[in-house]
Design a protein around this motif. Structure first.
Motif, short mmCIF file in Angstrom:
data_model
loop_
_atom_site.label_atom_id
_atom_site.label_comp_id
_atom_site.label_asym_id
_atom_site.label_seq_id
_atom_site.Cartn_x
_atom_site.Cartn_y
_atom_site.Cartn_z
N VAL A 1 0.85 -1.19 0.00
CA VAL A 1 0.00 0.00 0.00
C VAL A 1 0.89 1.24 0.00
N ALA A 2 0.44 2.27 -0.70
CA ALA A 2 1.14 3.55 -0.73
C ALA A 2 0.24 4.62 -0.14
N ILE A 3 0.76 5.39 0.81
CA ILE A 3 0.02 6.52 1.36
C ILE A 3 0.45 7.76 0.58
N ARG A 4 -0.50 8.44 -0.04
CA ARG A 4 -0.19 9.57 -0.92
C ARG A 4 -1.03 10.78 -0.55
N MET A 5 -0.43 11.95 -0.72
CA MET A 5 -1.10 13.22 -0.46
C MET A 5 -1.40 13.90 -1.79
N GLY A 6 -2.57 14.51 -1.89
CA GLY A 6 -3.00 15.14 -3.13
C GLY A 6 -3.98 14.27 -3.87
N GLU A 7 -4.68 14.87 -4.82
CA GLU A 7 -5.69 14.13 -5.59
C GLU A 7 -5.03 13.03 -6.40
N PRO A 8 -5.57 11.81 -6.37
CA PRO A 8 -4.96 10.71 -7.13
C PRO A 8 -5.11 10.91 -8.63
N GLU A 9 -4.08 10.50 -9.37
CA GLU A 9 -4.14 10.58 -10.82
C GLU A 9 -5.03 9.45 -11.36
N PRO A 10 -5.69 9.69 -12.49
CA PRO A 10 -6.52 8.63 -13.07
C PRO A 10 -5.67 7.40 -13.39
N SER A 11 -6.08 6.24 -12.91
CA SER A 11 -5.37 5.00 -13.17
C SER A 11 -6.28 3.84 -12.77
N HIS A 12 -5.77 2.61 -12.97
CA HIS A 12 -6.53 1.43 -12.57
C HIS A 12 -6.30 1.08 -11.10
N MET A 13 -5.47 1.88 -10.40
CA MET A 13 -5.21 1.64 -8.98
C MET A 13 -6.45 1.98 -8.14
N ILE A 14 -6.52 1.40 -6.95
CA ILE A 14 -7.63 1.64 -6.04
C ILE A 14 -7.18 2.66 -4.99
N ALA A 15 -7.83 3.82 -4.94
CA ALA A 15 -7.49 4.89 -3.99
C ALA A 15 -8.59 5.00 -2.95
N ARG A 16 -8.22 4.77 -1.70
CA ARG A 16 -9.18 4.85 -0.59
C ARG A 16 -8.91 6.12 0.22
N PRO A 17 -9.87 7.02 0.33
CA PRO A 17 -9.64 8.27 1.07
C PRO A 17 -9.43 8.01 2.56
N LEU A 18 -8.44 8.67 3.13
CA LEU A 18 -8.16 8.56 4.56
C LEU A 18 -8.50 9.84 5.32
N ALA A 19 -8.22 10.99 4.73
CA ALA A 19 -8.44 12.25 5.44
C ALA A 19 -8.30 13.41 4.46
N ARG A 20 -8.72 14.59 4.92
CA ARG A 20 -8.47 15.83 4.19
C ARG A 20 -7.86 16.82 5.19
N LEU A 21 -6.64 17.25 4.92
CA LEU A 21 -5.90 18.12 5.83
C LEU A 21 -6.02 19.57 5.37
N SER A 22 -6.46 20.45 6.26
CA SER A 22 -6.61 21.87 5.93
C SER A 22 -5.36 22.63 6.37
N PRO A 23 -4.62 23.22 5.43
CA PRO A 23 -3.42 23.97 5.80
C PRO A 23 -3.76 25.38 6.30
N HIS A 24 -2.94 25.87 7.21
CA HIS A 24 -3.05 27.24 7.72
C HIS A 24 -1.70 27.93 7.58
N LEU A 25 -1.69 29.22 7.88
CA LEU A 25 -0.47 30.01 7.76
C LEU A 25 0.24 30.09 9.11
N PHE A 26 1.56 29.89 9.07
CA PHE A 26 2.36 29.87 10.30
C PHE A 26 3.64 30.67 10.10
N ALA A 27 4.09 31.28 11.18
CA ALA A 27 5.37 31.97 11.20
C ALA A 27 5.91 31.94 12.62
N SER A 28 7.22 32.16 12.75
CA SER A 28 7.82 32.18 14.09
C SER A 28 7.56 33.53 14.75
#
Length: 289
Positions: free
Chosen positions: A141-168
């Motif tokens: 199994v491969a864990i991948r981030m981003g929308e999967p490319e069209p293929s014959h592989m089976i992609a099972r959604p695990l989560a959707r991560l919302s990014p925010h802005l950060f600085a020191s």
């Protein structure tokens, strides 16, 4: 039964790309493998492999036969394992391809928890930014981030991560804190290669901001590190910067705004998964949600 056994041997030879590699992997003499595959070709009436001194290559007929045989062999192994599950918990070697930074910063504790739940499973992790070939490479199994490319592989959604802005805190003390997304054009922004436009949303409106900075990177981990070293503003999922937030090395800016969600998928070659792989995917889906 001899035909089914020979089909399984043929699949192992093709996966290893050599008789020697297959013989070592399944602990069968090289001469036996060669003799059995030759008998299989004779029974079919077609040559399946081109043999050279260093490697083997599939003929056109061999390619068709391999694709069919692999599915049959996988289904047979799965049926065998599912019966075994009645007597014991999942076991065996689980081979996983993982995105480097996400695995190091967020998945590592989850993997440790999963390992504690299933002591019969051993692990082989390939941390890499590239997209492994699940057909040609020995990966369950491969864990991948981003929308999967069209293929014959089976992609099972695990989560959707919302990014925010950060600085020191130090960067904000030196450069000032942005009050609106348009202020980002006056700041040093840390961004991925070819991603000079950040799309931000506050629930009421969506804006696209052209950003700039001295650093363009292809590593989320390096972006996180440079942000904590006062080098600019980064847009990252909260899960990736959790340690820096706890240590107060980073803090949120423009708190009402967030970036476009990043989906996380578990990608497999087939829907027919052994128990160890099924449990791993189910566990990550529950924890990541």
């Amino acid at each position: 039964m001899d035909v089914l056994n020979d089909m399984a041997l043929f699949v192992e030879v093709v996966k290893a790309k050599s008789f020697r590699g297959a013989a070592e992997a399944i602990n069968v003499p090289n001469s036996t493998l060669s003799r059995r595959i030759s008998a299989l070709e004779k029974a079919i009436g077609l040559r399946l492999l081109h043999r050279t001194t260093r490697r083997i290559e599939l003929t056109e007929a061999g390619q068709i036969y391999f694709e069919r045989c692999k599915r049959i062999v996988d289904e047979a192994r799965l049926a065998h394992e599912q019966l075994g599950e009645m007597l014991e918990k999942p076991s065996g070697l689980l081979r996983v391809s993982l995105p480097v930074d996400f695995a190091n910063t967020y998945l590592a504790p989850l993997i440790a928890e999963f390992a504690g739940l299933y002591p019969g499973i051993n692990f082989e992790f390939d941390l890499t930014p590239r997209k492994v070939d699940l057909v040609a490479e020995p990966v369950d199994v491969a864990i991948r981030m981003g929308e999967p490319e069209p293929s014959h592989m089976i992609a099972r959604p695990l989560a959707r991560l919302s990014p925010h802005l950060f600085a020191s805190p130090r960067y904000l003390e030196l450069k000032g804190e942005p009050k609106s997304p348009s202020d980002l054009s006056d700041h040093q922004c840390l961004y991925m290669l070819k991603a000079k436009i950040w799309t931000l949303d506050n629930g009421k409106e969506t804006v696209a901001i052209q950003i700039d900075g001295r650093f363009q990177l292809n590593s989320v981990g390096m972006i996180r590190r440079l942000a904590s070293l006062d080098m600019g503003i980064a847009m990252l999922p909260d899960e990736v910067v959790s340690e820096e937030l706890a240590d107060k090395k980073l803090r949120r800016v423009l708190v009402d705004w967030r970036g476009a969600p990043t989906p996380v998928y578990a990608v497999t070659e087939t829907r027919l998964l052994p128990a160890k792989t099924q449990r791993f995917i189910e566990f990550l889906r529950a924890r990541l949600k």
